[in-house]
Design a protein around this motif. Structure first.
Motif, mmCIF file in Angstrom:
data_model
loop_
_atom_site.group_PDB
_atom_site.id
_atom_site.type_symbol
_atom_site.label_atom_id
_atom_site.label_comp_id
_atom_site.label_asym_id
_atom_site.label_seq_id
_atom_site.Cartn_x
_atom_site.Cartn_y
_atom_site.Cartn_z
ATOM 1 N N VAL A 1 0.866 -1.188 0.000
ATOM 2 C CA VAL A 1 0.000 0.000 0.000
ATOM 3 C C VAL A 1 0.895 1.229 0.000
ATOM 4 O O VAL A 1 2.013 1.206 0.543
ATOM 5 C CB VAL A 1 -0.939 0.037 1.225
ATOM 6 N N PRO A 2 0.467 2.336 -0.607
ATOM 7 C CA PRO A 2 1.293 3.555 -0.625
ATOM 8 C C PRO A 2 1.519 4.085 0.780
ATOM 9 O O PRO A 2 0.668 3.940 1.661
ATOM 10 C CB PRO A 2 0.464 4.531 -1.464
ATOM 11 N N SER B 1 9.525 9.161 -4.482
ATOM 12 C CA SER B 1 9.904 7.788 -4.797
ATOM 13 C C SER B 1 10.750 7.144 -3.718
ATOM 14 O O SER B 1 10.963 5.932 -3.726
ATOM 15 C CB SER B 1 10.663 7.752 -6.126
ATOM 16 N N THR B 2 11.251 7.949 -2.788
ATOM 17 C CA THR B 2 12.098 7.379 -1.731
ATOM 18 C C THR B 2 11.293 6.894 -0.529
ATOM 19 O O THR B 2 11.837 6.318 0.404
ATOM 20 C CB THR B 2 13.096 8.433 -1.249
ATOM 21 N N ALA B 3 9.981 7.146 -0.562
ATOM 22 C CA ALA B 3 9.154 6.739 0.583
ATOM 23 C C ALA B 3 9.158 5.220 0.719
ATOM 24 O O ALA B 3 9.110 4.486 -0.260
ATOM 25 C CB ALA B 3 7.722 7.236 0.386
ATOM 26 N N ASP C 1 -7.134 -7.544 5.195
ATOM 27 C CA ASP C 1 -7.574 -6.189 5.517
ATOM 28 C C ASP C 1 -7.971 -5.379 4.297
ATOM 29 O O ASP C 1 -8.386 -4.222 4.433
ATOM 30 C CB ASP C 1 -6.471 -5.448 6.278
ATOM 31 N N VAL C 2 -7.849 -5.965 3.112
ATOM 32 C CA VAL C 2 -8.355 -5.289 1.920
ATOM 33 C C VAL C 2 -9.863 -5.123 2.098
ATOM 34 O O VAL C 2 -10.555 -6.078 2.489
ATOM 35 C CB VAL C 2 -8.032 -6.101 0.655
ATOM 36 N N PRO C 3 -10.405 -3.940 1.848
ATOM 37 C CA PRO C 3 -11.803 -3.653 2.207
ATOM 38 C C PRO C 3 -12.819 -4.703 1.773
ATOM 39 O O PRO C 3 -13.659 -5.125 2.576
ATOM 40 C CB PRO C 3 -12.066 -2.307 1.526
#
Length: 317
Positions: free
Chosen positions: A110-111, A118-120, A129-131
């Motif tokens: 997940v973001p 891009s370094t995150a 846990d996907v809705p």
């Protein structure tokens, strides 16, 4: 007996006897017997039921009811329907349990919250846990528990009837049918929806999904679900017609007094469709074929009413 996708131990097969004579001693005779009585030079076949005397029956006031062989066959059919319902319910339970264990341990990317560069560092969460899958698991827990309670109370009532050696009344007979249809159809629905949400996992061997055709076996075993549902619809239309013949068109004693308003409305609508078809010259079979969708809809409503009534007899449907 051809090979199946699953359940190859099931004995559904075809067999044919052609010009075969069987000695009487080779016949099964637990519940009946056939023998010959000599009348001069001629022999006469005689069929005799075994057992089923009055001592096996249950006392109702001063009258004892003898259980016939047909009663015994019917009782095995009822217990079989409960067993099929429980089998489907348990299969569903185990499949969901095994699948959730896998999806609990399946990480999904997940973001990172609040970061767009891009370094995150990407974050992960479990597939469970996907809705859409999380929502399905919650729905399954709720519906599985309710259907399980219904199966238990119906089984308890059937056991009480069998132990007292009394014939199950029409209410119990219909509850058994409803239990079979509800448990199997709900298991098919929920396992299919689960398959759609877990991707390639459902294609893998030894996950349990390769045996979901077991539920197909349950659907036609001990009374095809469609046949049971059509009987429920026919019984309600017949009961409505009987009430109209007696003049119960309003006030107490009407169909609305004995069922939910939704069921009564669906029954009246189906009866009107059957009458309209008859007025157009259709035969009874053609009329019911034409109204089959309305008949199955009525059966679904009736089954939900039956479940609710058995779980909460004072519920206002």
């Amino acid at each position: 007996m051809g090979a199946k996708t699953t359940g190859n131990d099931l004995d559904n097969a075809s067999i044919e006897f052609n010009s075969v004579r069987m000695d009487r001693t080779a016949l099964l005779d637990k519940h009946c017997d056939v023998f010959t009585v000599r009348e001069g030079k001629q022999g006469k076949g005689v069929y005799v039921e075994r057992g089923g005397d009055a001592s096996e029956g249950a006392t109702s006031g001063t009258k004892k009811h003898r259980l016939t062989n047909m009663d015994r066959i019917g009782q095995r059919l009822f217990t079989g329907r409960i067993a099929v319902a429980q089998g489907a319910h348990e299969f569903r339970s185990l499949l969901f349990q095994r699948t959730k264990e896998a999806t609990d341990n399946k990480p999904c990317w997940v973001p990172s919250a609040g970061k767009s560069d891009s370094t995150a560092t990407p974050a992960t969460r479990a597939l469970s846990d996907v809705p859409q899958l999380k929502s399905l698991y919650l729905e399954e827990t709720r519906r599985h528990e309710r259907t399980g309670r219904f199966l238990r109370v119906v089984e308890s009532a059937l056991c009480a009837s069998l132990l007292s050696k009394t014939r199950p009344d029409s209410v119990l007979v219909e509850a058994v049918a409803a239990a079979k249809v509800r448990a199997v159809d709900e298991a098919i629905e929920m396992t299919h929806r689960l398959r759609q949400e877990v991707g390639a996992y459902a294609l893998m061997a030894k996950t349990g999904f390769e045996h979901t055709d077991f539920l197909q076996c349950c659907k036609f075993a001990e009374g095809d679900s469609r046949v049971l549902m059509m009987k429920m619809a026919r019984d309600r239309v017949w009961r409505l017609a009987k009430m109209k013949r007696k003049g119960n068109t309003g006030g107490r004693g009407t169909l609305v007094d004995t069922t939910s308003k939704r069921e009564a409305s669906a029954t009246a609508s189906l009866a009107a469709q059957i009458q309209d078809a008859a007025a157009r010259g259709l035969s009874p079979t053609e009329a019911w074929d034409e109204a089959s969708e309305a008949a199955y809809l009525l059966a679904e409503i009736a089954i939900e009413d039956i479940v609710t009534t058995w779980l909460d007899p004072v519920a206002k449907l």
